[in-house]
Design a protein around this motif. Structure first.
Motif, PDB file in Angstrom:
ATOM      1  N   MET A  37       0.840  -1.207   0.000  1.00 35.34           N
ATOM      2  CA  MET A  37       0.000   0.000   0.000  1.00 35.34           C
ATOM      3  C   MET A  37       0.869   1.250   0.000  1.00 35.34           C
ATOM      4  O   MET A  37       0.568   2.221  -0.706  1.00 35.34           O
ATOM      5  N   LEU A  38       1.934   1.240   0.769  1.00 34.81           N
ATOM      6  CA  LEU A  38       2.857   2.384   0.765  1.00 34.81           C
ATOM      7  C   LEU A  38       3.469   2.566  -0.627  1.00 34.81           C
ATOM      8  O   LEU A  38       3.628   3.697  -1.091  1.00 34.81           O
ATOM      9  N   GLU A  39       3.761   1.471  -1.287  1.00 34.31           N
ATOM     10  CA  GLU A  39       4.320   1.541  -2.647  1.00 34.31           C
ATOM     11  C   GLU A  39       3.301   2.129  -3.618  1.00 34.31           C
ATOM     12  O   GLU A  39       3.642   2.958  -4.467  1.00 34.31           O
ATOM     13  N   LEU A  40       2.039   1.737  -3.495  1.00 40.33           N
ATOM     14  CA  LEU A  40       0.975   2.292  -4.333  1.00 40.33           C
ATOM     15  C   LEU A  40       0.804   3.788  -4.053  1.00 40.33           C
ATOM     16  O   LEU A  40       0.625   4.589  -4.976  1.00 40.33           O
ATOM     17  N   ASN A  41       0.879   4.176  -2.781  1.00 43.28           N
ATOM     18  CA  ASN A  41       0.803   5.593  -2.412  1.00 43.28           C
ATOM     19  C   ASN A  41       1.921   6.391  -3.077  1.00 43.28           C
ATOM     20  O   ASN A  41       1.707   7.497  -3.580  1.00 43.28           O
ATOM     21  N   LYS A  42       3.132   5.836  -3.094  1.00 34.04           N
ATOM     22  CA  LYS A  42       4.272   6.504  -3.728  1.00 34.04           C
ATOM     23  C   LYS A  42       4.031   6.671  -5.230  1.00 34.04           C
ATOM     24  O   LYS A  42       4.362   7.705  -5.808  1.00 34.04           O
ATOM     25  N   LYS A  43       3.453   5.653  -5.835  1.00 33.60           N
ATOM     26  CA  LYS A  43       3.150   5.732  -7.275  1.00 33.60           C
ATOM     27  C   LYS A  43       2.130   6.828  -7.547  1.00 33.60           C
ATOM     28  O   LYS A  43       2.241   7.552  -8.540  1.00 33.60           O
ATOM     29  N   ALA A  44       1.128   6.946  -6.679  1.00 32.60           N
ATOM     30  CA  ALA A  44       0.109   7.989  -6.844  1.00 32.60           C
ATOM     31  C   ALA A  44       0.732   9.378  -6.705  1.00 32.60           C
ATOM     32  O   ALA A  44       0.433  10.291  -7.480  1.00 32.60           O
ATOM     33  N   LEU A  45       1.598   9.532  -5.737  1.00 32.32           N
ATOM     34  CA  LEU A  45       2.288  10.796  -5.523  1.00 32.32           C
ATOM     35  C   LEU A  45       3.106  11.174  -6.765  1.00 32.32           C
ATOM     36  O   LEU A  45       3.034  12.307  -7.259  1.00 32.32           O
ATOM     37  N   GLN A  46       3.864  10.219  -7.263  1.00 31.67           N
ATOM     38  CA  GLN A  46       4.692  10.448  -8.455  1.00 31.67           C
ATOM     39  C   GLN A  46       3.828  10.737  -9.682  1.00 31.67           C
ATOM     40  O   GLN A  46       4.157  11.611 -10.488  1.00 31.67           O
ATOM     41  N   ALA A  47       2.713  10.036  -9.808  1.00 29.15           N
ATOM     42  CA  ALA A  47       1.814  10.251 -10.955  1.00 29.15           C
ATOM     43  C   ALA A  47       1.246  11.670 -10.942  1.00 29.15           C
ATOM     44  O   ALA A  47       1.133  12.316 -11.987  1.00 29.15           O
ATOM     45  N   GLY A  48       0.879  12.159  -9.755  1.00 30.81           N
ATOM     46  CA  GLY A  48       0.389  13.535  -9.657  1.00 30.81           C
ATOM     47  C   GLY A  48       1.481  14.539  -9.985  1.00 30.81           C
ATOM     48  O   GLY A  48       1.225  15.547 -10.656  1.00 30.81           O
ATOM     49  N   TYR A  49       2.673  14.259  -9.545  1.00 32.94           N
ATOM     50  CA  TYR A  49       3.837  15.109  -9.836  1.00 32.94           C
ATOM     51  C   TYR A  49       4.064  15.155 -11.349  1.00 32.94           C
ATOM     52  O   TYR A  49       4.239  16.228 -11.928  1.00 32.94           O
ATOM     53  N   ASP A  50       4.027  13.986 -11.963  1.00 33.24           N
ATOM     54  CA  ASP A  50       4.278  13.889 -13.416  1.00 33.24           C
ATOM     55  C   ASP A  50       3.139  14.466 -14.254  1.00 33.24           C
ATOM     56  O   ASP A  50       3.357  14.830 -15.412  1.00 33.24           O
ATOM     57  N   ALA A  51       1.933  14.552 -13.706  1.00 28.57           N
ATOM     58  CA  ALA A  51       0.775  15.050 -14.453  1.00 28.57           C
ATOM     59  C   ALA A  51       0.844  16.558 -14.677  1.00 28.57           C
ATOM     60  O   ALA A  51       0.156  17.076 -15.565  1.00 28.57           O
ATOM     61  N   VAL A  52       1.677  17.236 -13.919  1.00 28.23           N
ATOM     62  CA  VAL A  52       1.801  18.694 -14.049  1.00 28.23           C
ATOM     63  C   VAL A  52       2.959  19.008 -14.993  1.00 28.23           C
ATOM     64  O   VAL A  52       4.076  18.553 -14.773  1.00 28.23           O
ATOM     65  N   LYS A  53       2.667  19.760 -16.004  1.00 25.59           N
ATOM     66  CA  LYS A  53       3.700  20.122 -16.996  1.00 25.59           C
ATOM     67  C   LYS A  53       4.421  21.375 -16.609  1.00 25.59           C
ATOM     68  O   LYS A  53       3.987  22.235 -15.960  1.00 25.59           O
TER      69      LYS A  53
END
Length: 178
Positions: free
Chosen positions: A162-178
């Motif tokens: 779950m912590l790994e999935l949380n990290k992926k979500a955090l990174q995905a939000g970071y990457d979604a911003v141009k």
């Protein structure tokens, strides 16, 4: 550096949890931080919100009446919190659930499909972390690493996957911003 943040959405969207995580990340980054939730009648399906302050200097009050940033996770929160945002402030909008757009022209608006990204990762409950990732990219108020470290303290009973999935979500939000 001073960042006053309001995070708003429906109860159950992880608004309060995101605020705690953000404040703890500030502490992890050796900054001063405060967190103040708002419950009341809003808990029952209405708009829930919290205030977070992250600062290099003293934090004199946890109340954020004129935020530098607002993170809006649901439609009813937009008209409620848009007027509070400082001139020149940042508004992050969960465009998966919000069709309206702010009326103000003196703010920066970033739309991120938080729920859509979270669902693509396999769990819509992590949309709040997608929003935090976008916040980090736009403000630099805390680091991704500090939030990852904070997760271990805030989500003490979370399983490693779950912590790994949380990290992926955090990174995905970071990457979604141009």
């Amino acid at each position: 550096m001073y960042q006053g943040i309001r995070i708003a959405g429906f109860g159950g969207q992880g608004v309060i949890s995101a605020g705690i995580l953000l404040a703890q990340a500030g502490v992890e980054d050796k900054k001063n931080a405060s967190w103040l939730p708002s419950y009341g009648p809003e808990m029952r399906g209405g708009t829930a919100n919290c205030s977070v302050v992250i600062s290099d200097g003293e934090v004199y009050t946890p109340i954020v009446s004129a935020p530098d940033t607002v993170i809006i996770m649901n439609e009813p929160s937009l008209p409620k919190f848009e007027p509070l945002l400082k001139k020149g402030g940042l508004m992050i909008i969960n465009s998966s659930l919000i069709n309206s757009r702010p009326t103000r022209t003196d703010i920066t608006v970033v739309c991120v499909p938080c729920n859509k990204i979270a669902e693509e990762l396999g769990m819509d409950r992590i949309a709040n972390l997608v929003a935090l990732g976008a916040f980090i990219k736009k403000t630099g108020a805390v680091t991704l690493t500090s939030v990852e470290h904070a997760m271990k303290k805030v989500y003490k009973r979370a399983k490693p996957e779950m912590l790994e999935l949380n990290k992926k979500a955090l990174q995905a939000g970071y990457d979604a911003v141009k």
